[in-house]
Write a protein that holds these residues in place. Structure first.
Motif, PDB file in Angstrom:
ATOM      1  N   TRP A  99     -36.769  15.145  20.532  1.00 41.65           N
ATOM      2  CA  TRP A  99     -36.831  15.618  21.912  1.00 41.65           C
ATOM      3  C   TRP A  99     -36.552  14.463  22.879  1.00 41.65           C
ATOM      4  O   TRP A  99     -35.804  14.606  23.852  1.00 41.65           O
ATOM      5  CB  TRP A  99     -38.190  16.252  22.202  1.00 41.65           C
ATOM      6  CG  TRP A  99     -38.256  16.835  23.560  1.00 41.65           C
ATOM      7  CD1 TRP A  99     -37.481  17.850  24.048  1.00 41.65           C
ATOM      8  CD2 TRP A  99     -39.104  16.417  24.620  1.00 41.65           C
ATOM      9  NE1 TRP A  99     -37.814  18.086  25.354  1.00 41.65           N
ATOM     10  CE2 TRP A  99     -38.801  17.238  25.723  1.00 41.65           C
ATOM     11  CE3 TRP A  99     -40.088  15.444  24.742  1.00 41.65           C
ATOM     12  CZ2 TRP A  99     -39.459  17.099  26.937  1.00 41.65           C
ATOM     13  CZ3 TRP A  99     -40.742  15.313  25.950  1.00 41.65           C
ATOM     14  CH2 TRP A  99     -40.422  16.133  27.027  1.00 41.65           C
ATOM     15  N   GLY A 100     -37.151  13.288  22.575  1.00 40.10           N
ATOM     16  CA  GLY A 100     -36.895  12.105  23.405  1.00 40.10           C
ATOM     17  C   GLY A 100     -35.422  11.745  23.403  1.00 40.10           C
ATOM     18  O   GLY A 100     -34.838  11.440  24.453  1.00 40.10           O
ATOM     19  N   ILE A 103     -33.569  14.057  25.677  1.00 35.77           N
ATOM     20  CA  ILE A 103     -33.698  13.699  27.094  1.00 35.77           C
ATOM     21  C   ILE A 103     -32.747  12.564  27.442  1.00 35.77           C
ATOM     22  O   ILE A 103     -32.059  12.588  28.460  1.00 35.77           O
ATOM     23  CB  ILE A 103     -35.134  13.242  27.397  1.00 35.77           C
ATOM     24  CG1 ILE A 103     -36.080  14.414  27.269  1.00 35.77           C
ATOM     25  CG2 ILE A 103     -35.225  12.672  28.794  1.00 35.77           C
ATOM     26  CD1 ILE A 103     -37.493  14.029  27.592  1.00 35.77           C
ATOM     27  N   MET A 104     -32.695  11.573  26.533  1.00 35.24           N
ATOM     28  CA  MET A 104     -31.833  10.423  26.812  1.00 35.24           C
ATOM     29  C   MET A 104     -30.365  10.855  26.906  1.00 35.24           C
ATOM     30  O   MET A 104     -29.645  10.440  27.812  1.00 35.24           O
ATOM     31  CB  MET A 104     -32.000   9.365  25.725  1.00 35.24           C
ATOM     32  CG  MET A 104     -33.312   8.623  25.813  1.00 35.24           C
ATOM     33  SD  MET A 104     -33.629   7.682  24.322  1.00 35.24           S
ATOM     34  CE  MET A 104     -32.370   6.438  24.454  1.00 35.24           C
TER      35      MET A 104
ATOM     36  N   LEU B  67     -50.705  20.496  17.295  1.00 34.01           N
ATOM     37  CA  LEU B  67     -49.755  20.131  18.353  1.00 34.01           C
ATOM     38  C   LEU B  67     -49.406  21.386  19.137  1.00 34.01           C
ATOM     39  O   LEU B  67     -48.543  22.168  18.746  1.00 34.01           O
ATOM     40  CB  LEU B  67     -48.494  19.494  17.762  1.00 34.01           C
ATOM     41  CG  LEU B  67     -47.391  19.172  18.774  1.00 34.01           C
ATOM     42  CD1 LEU B  67     -47.930  18.428  19.963  1.00 34.01           C
ATOM     43  CD2 LEU B  67     -46.281  18.389  18.136  1.00 34.01           C
ATOM     44  N   SER B 155     -46.773  24.766  16.537  1.00 38.32           N
ATOM     45  CA  SER B 155     -46.049  24.351  17.740  1.00 38.32           C
ATOM     46  C   SER B 155     -45.099  25.443  18.203  1.00 38.32           C
ATOM     47  O   SER B 155     -45.006  25.736  19.390  1.00 38.32           O
ATOM     48  CB  SER B 155     -45.267  23.074  17.465  1.00 38.32           C
ATOM     49  OG  SER B 155     -46.086  22.128  16.862  1.00 38.32           O
ATOM     50  N   LEU B 286     -44.016  20.166  27.853  1.00 32.50           N
ATOM     51  CA  LEU B 286     -43.504  19.078  27.023  1.00 32.50           C
ATOM     52  C   LEU B 286     -43.816  17.726  27.657  1.00 32.50           C
ATOM     53  O   LEU B 286     -44.072  16.754  26.950  1.00 32.50           O
ATOM     54  CB  LEU B 286     -42.002  19.243  26.802  1.00 32.50           C
ATOM     55  CG  LEU B 286     -41.629  20.456  25.931  1.00 32.50           C
ATOM     56  CD1 LEU B 286     -40.123  20.550  25.761  1.00 32.50           C
ATOM     57  CD2 LEU B 286     -42.301  20.388  24.579  1.00 32.50           C
ATOM     58  N   SER B 287     -43.832  17.680  28.998  1.00 36.70           N
ATOM     59  CA  SER B 287     -44.196  16.419  29.655  1.00 36.70           C
ATOM     60  C   SER B 287     -45.603  16.008  29.260  1.00 36.70           C
ATOM     61  O   SER B 287     -45.875  14.829  29.032  1.00 36.70           O
ATOM     62  CB  SER B 287     -44.135  16.567  31.168  1.00 36.70           C
ATOM     63  OG  SER B 287     -42.845  16.904  31.581  1.00 36.70           O
ATOM     64  N   VAL B 289     -47.066  16.521  26.530  1.00 37.12           N
ATOM     65  CA  VAL B 289     -47.016  15.925  25.192  1.00 37.12           C
ATOM     66  C   VAL B 289     -46.573  14.469  25.282  1.00 37.12           C
ATOM     67  O   VAL B 289     -47.127  13.592  24.614  1.00 37.12           O
ATOM     68  CB  VAL B 289     -46.070  16.741  24.285  1.00 37.12           C
ATOM     69  CG1 VAL B 289     -45.931  16.073  22.935  1.00 37.12           C
ATOM     70  CG2 VAL B 289     -46.586  18.156  24.124  1.00 37.12           C
ATOM     71  N   VAL B 290     -45.575  14.206  26.137  1.00 36.84           N
ATOM     72  CA  VAL B 290     -45.104  12.823  26.295  1.00 36.84           C
ATOM     73  C   VAL B 290     -46.221  11.933  26.817  1.00 36.84           C
ATOM     74  O   VAL B 290     -46.497  10.869  26.262  1.00 36.84           O
ATOM     75  CB  VAL B 290     -43.918  12.765  27.280  1.00 36.84           C
ATOM     76  CG1 VAL B 290     -43.490  11.329  27.498  1.00 36.84           C
ATOM     77  CG2 VAL B 290     -42.775  13.590  26.786  1.00 36.84           C
ATOM     78  N   GLY B 332     -37.337   8.618  28.427  1.00 38.83           N
ATOM     79  CA  GLY B 332     -36.937   9.154  27.124  1.00 38.83           C
ATOM     80  C   GLY B 332     -36.923   8.050  26.076  1.00 38.83           C
ATOM     81  O   GLY B 332     -37.449   8.194  24.973  1.00 38.83           O
ATOM     82  N   PHE B 335     -40.370   6.856  25.257  1.00 41.87           N
ATOM     83  CA  PHE B 335     -41.046   7.853  24.439  1.00 41.87           C
ATOM     84  C   PHE B 335     -40.610   7.738  22.971  1.00 41.87           C
ATOM     85  O   PHE B 335     -41.448   7.733  22.062  1.00 41.87           O
ATOM     86  CB  PHE B 335     -40.740   9.242  24.993  1.00 41.87           C
ATOM     87  CG  PHE B 335     -41.371  10.340  24.220  1.00 41.87           C
ATOM     88  CD1 PHE B 335     -42.744  10.392  24.070  1.00 41.87           C
ATOM     89  CD2 PHE B 335     -40.602  11.328  23.642  1.00 41.87           C
ATOM     90  CE1 PHE B 335     -43.330  11.407  23.348  1.00 41.87           C
ATOM     91  CE2 PHE B 335     -41.187  12.347  22.928  1.00 41.87           C
ATOM     92  CZ  PHE B 335     -42.551  12.379  22.776  1.00 41.87           C
TER      93      PHE B 335
END
Lengths: 289, 379
Positions: A99-100, A103-104, B67, B155, B286-287, B289-290, B332, B335
């Motif tokens: 997911w990261g 985003i990137m 999660l 999830s 989702l934020s 979770v980050v 991102g 993370f």
């Protein structure tokens, strides 16, 4: 009657797009157990690649399909090699990592190309319409249907009739035994992920003339494609095909009877219930343990 | 007398574990003294609320191993409960004839729907803001954990459920305000104290809730049930063989976490002065979770600080669009790095650093006592 056939054809058209996007996801999830949330961004990269090839190099969509596949596959290879291979024993964390990465990729495109909508031209040869069971259907949609089936066939052959596919299936069954027979699991995983990413790129390029291209276009696809994979059953390519068309027909049909929102909600609920009672999917291939 | 010794060391350990929590809360309470700007204070209050939401996720994810990608569902339900009550408190000018909310008038609704009726009572709304999310979560938890759904599938189910509720809220425009949400709210008033979103009272209300939710979560993790939940996270079938009802404990931590998220949602409505479908959107969920992963999913204070710092940073940079875009890219990357190399987040990093310092001190102390090891001390 005509309306009924029209509905079926719409469903098939939705289904073929779903299949295009889900095929790569299915390979990656089925063989590596990775839920690739960056899949939608691979689709987006493919669509942007089509746009770039068209705008800057003057290549038509059909001519640029193979380069697009290679470019996006290269992205996938790099990501597998330098991110995902570090997470071998933490499957839940691969969701977060991909997911990261997604985003990137999205932000990188937004920063470099801008977030305006882009448009890709239909291939001129396919811009007319043809008759299917007496219903006029855009040739491009027929073409998409044929391509999605062809890609499925190619993938099936690759998995079942080539040495790489055999190695991959051996690793799925037992990684350590496969490794002791001299199979380089890391390399096969990287290739598999690259192939799945490449397929996603192709899907993006192929749907780009139908929808506008934007940095966040992938988000919607990844959810739908994931549902296809879950419904079809992990490690079952044929199940993926069946569930893509079932979901296509279902969402087309419910949307016709009710509206898009209700269709989406009902399909999602159905999948939640399905996961609870049949987590292995509807069409599971028995893997010899 | 000798039996006192282990007790006091246990107490000491408890105090040591509580210390970071209390220090952070003390800073939160002291902030208005330093920050003489109501606008900024409102912003900080917003981040604190998001901090509470992240703590609630940390409870189910870090301690329960669940999660929940749909944590914002509970948050949104709490937020709507509060918004419905505050909407019905607005003066009739804003709410149309006979106290009907304005968007209902626009959508040709004649009578207040039955599920809006009880929200005329603020007490009911506040109770609903806690209980409804908890009940929904308990039902969902019962559905999942009784069927031994685990890992990734949890999830997916939580995410899909949240999306469904979000779609329904947007679709039922005449009863929920649809895409616009519920706006033009009255001020919250409890025991004659009015909570203006930009006032000190609201800030202290939020600060009290921060302290309360951190303490509740902390107490849970130290309780017997909390320990069993952590054991389930580490080895589910072993706990099951011991004869514990695994699903029951999972449902409990899931519901508790939802209730805390509901509390955060209610506060968010008070601070933001509206409720919107984005409060239970995928983006926010989702934020969270980050934030939780960056701060440290297995540390309550870490999760809280992760949210406040990251969301605060994002807010500070959002003045300029280009900055925000770049920041999201950096976020991102950060993370991904945290997931790869710091599975316990910044809190884990802090722990490692602290332990290293303590060890060095001890080593140095030992070296001095024995009259050797000066070389180790100096390097």
């Amino acid at each position: 009657m005509d309306q009924f056939i029209e509905q079926i054809v719409t469903g098939l058209s939705i289904g073929s797009i779903l299949l295009l996007v889900a095929l790569g996801l299915s390979i990656i999830y089925g063989s590596m157990g990775i839920i690739n949330l960056a899949h939608g961004e691979f689709v987006m990269l493919g669509a942007y690649a089509a746009w770039v090839f068209h705008t800057y190099l003057g290549l038509g969509l059909l001519a640029s399909l193979i380069p697009i596949f290679l470019v996006v596959a290269a992205f996938g290879w790099v990501i597998e090699r330098y991110v995902l291979s570090l997470l071998n024993n933490r499957p839940l964390d691969t969701i977060l990592a991909t997911w990261g990465v997604g985003i990137m990729l999205q932000q990188a495109v937004r920063l470099s190309v801008g977030s305006e909508l882009r448009y890709v031209q239909l291939p001129p040869a396919l811009s007319d319409s043809m008759d299917v069971f007496g219903i006029p259907v855009s040739s491009y949609r027929v073409f998409l249907f044929v391509v999605s089936i062809a890609l499925f066939g190619a993938t099936w052959l690759l998995m079942n009739r080539t040495p790489v596919g055999m190695k991959l299936r051996a690793i799925i069954q037992d990684r350590s035994v496969a490794a002791s027979f001299g199979i380089n699991a890391k390399r096969v995983y990287a290739l598999t992920f690259a192939y799945g990413a490449g397929l996603a790129g192709l899907a993006g390029a192929l749907v780009s003339p139908l929808k506008s291209v934007s940095p966040d276009m992938g988000t919607g696809y990844v959810v739908d494609a994931f549902m296809v994979v879950v419904l079809g059953g992990v490690q079952s390519l044929a199940g993926t095909v069946a569930s893509a068309f079932i979901l296509g027909e279902l969402s087309g049909g419910i949307a016709f009877l009710q509206n898009d929102t209700v269709a989406k909600a009902i399909v999602l609920l159905a999948i939640v219930v399905l996961i609870r009672f049949r987590p292995e999917g509807l069409f599971t291939a028995r893997v010899r343990a | 007398m000798p039996s006192n010794a282990p007790n006091s060391s246990r107490l000491q350990r408890l105090i040591a574990q509580l210390a970071p929590l209390l220090i952070v809360c003390a800073i939160v309470f002291a902030l208005p003294v330093l920050l003489n700007n109501d606008f900024l204070l409102n912003k900080v209050a917003r981040y604190l609320v998001l901090g509470i939401l992240t703590v609630s996720l940390g409870l189910s994810w870090g301690f329960g191993g669940i999660l929940n990608l749909g944590q914002a569902m509970s948050f949104g339900l709490g937020s709507y409960a509060m918004a419905m009550a505050l909407k019905l408190k607005t003066v009739p000018v804003h709410t149309g004839a006979s106290g009907l909310p304005d968007f209902m008038v626009w959508n040709n609704v004649q009578h207040l729907p039955w599920f809006w009726q009880p929200f005329r009572s603020l007490t009911f709304a506040i109770a609903a803001g806690l209980i409804v999310p908890a009940l929904v979560a308990a039902a969902l938890g019962w559905f999942m954990f009784r069927g031994r759904v685990t890992g990734v599938y949890v999830s997916i189910i939580t995410l899909a459920t949240m999306v469904v509720i979000n779609l329904v809220i947007i679709d039922q425009q005449s009863y929920t305000g649809g895409f616009n949400g519920i706006t033009d709210l009255a001020q919250l008033e409890i025991f004659g104290v009015a909570f203006d979103a930009y006032g000190r009272a609201t800030y202290y209300l939020v600060a009290c809730c921060v302290l309360l939710s951190l303490l509740v979560a902390f107490a849970f993790t130290k309780s017997k049930a909390g320990l069993i939940v952590q054991a389930i996270r580490d080895h589910e079938s072993r706990v099951r063989y011991f004869g514990y009802d695994v699903a029951l404990y999972q449902i409990f931590v899931f519901a508790l976490s939802a209730a805390i998220a509901g509390l955060a949602g209610m506060l968010y409505t008070v601070v933001m002065e509206f409720a919107s479908p984005t409060f239970l959107g995928v983006q926010l969920s989702l934020s969270v979770v980050v934030w939780c992963a960056v701060g440290g999913r297995q540390s309550l204070v870490g999760a809280f600080l992760g949210a406040v710092l990251v969301a605060g940073m994002q807010g500070a940079l959002s003045e300029s669009a280009a900055f925000l875009e770049t920041w999201t890219l950096v976020m991102g990357a950060l993370f991904v790095l945290v997931v790869l190399f710091l599975p316990k987040g910044l809190a884990g990093l802090a722990q490692v650093v602290l332990r290293w310092i303590v060890q060095r001190r001890q080593a140095a102390g030992r070296g001095v006592a024995q009259g050797v090891g000066q070389t180790e001390g100096s390097t």
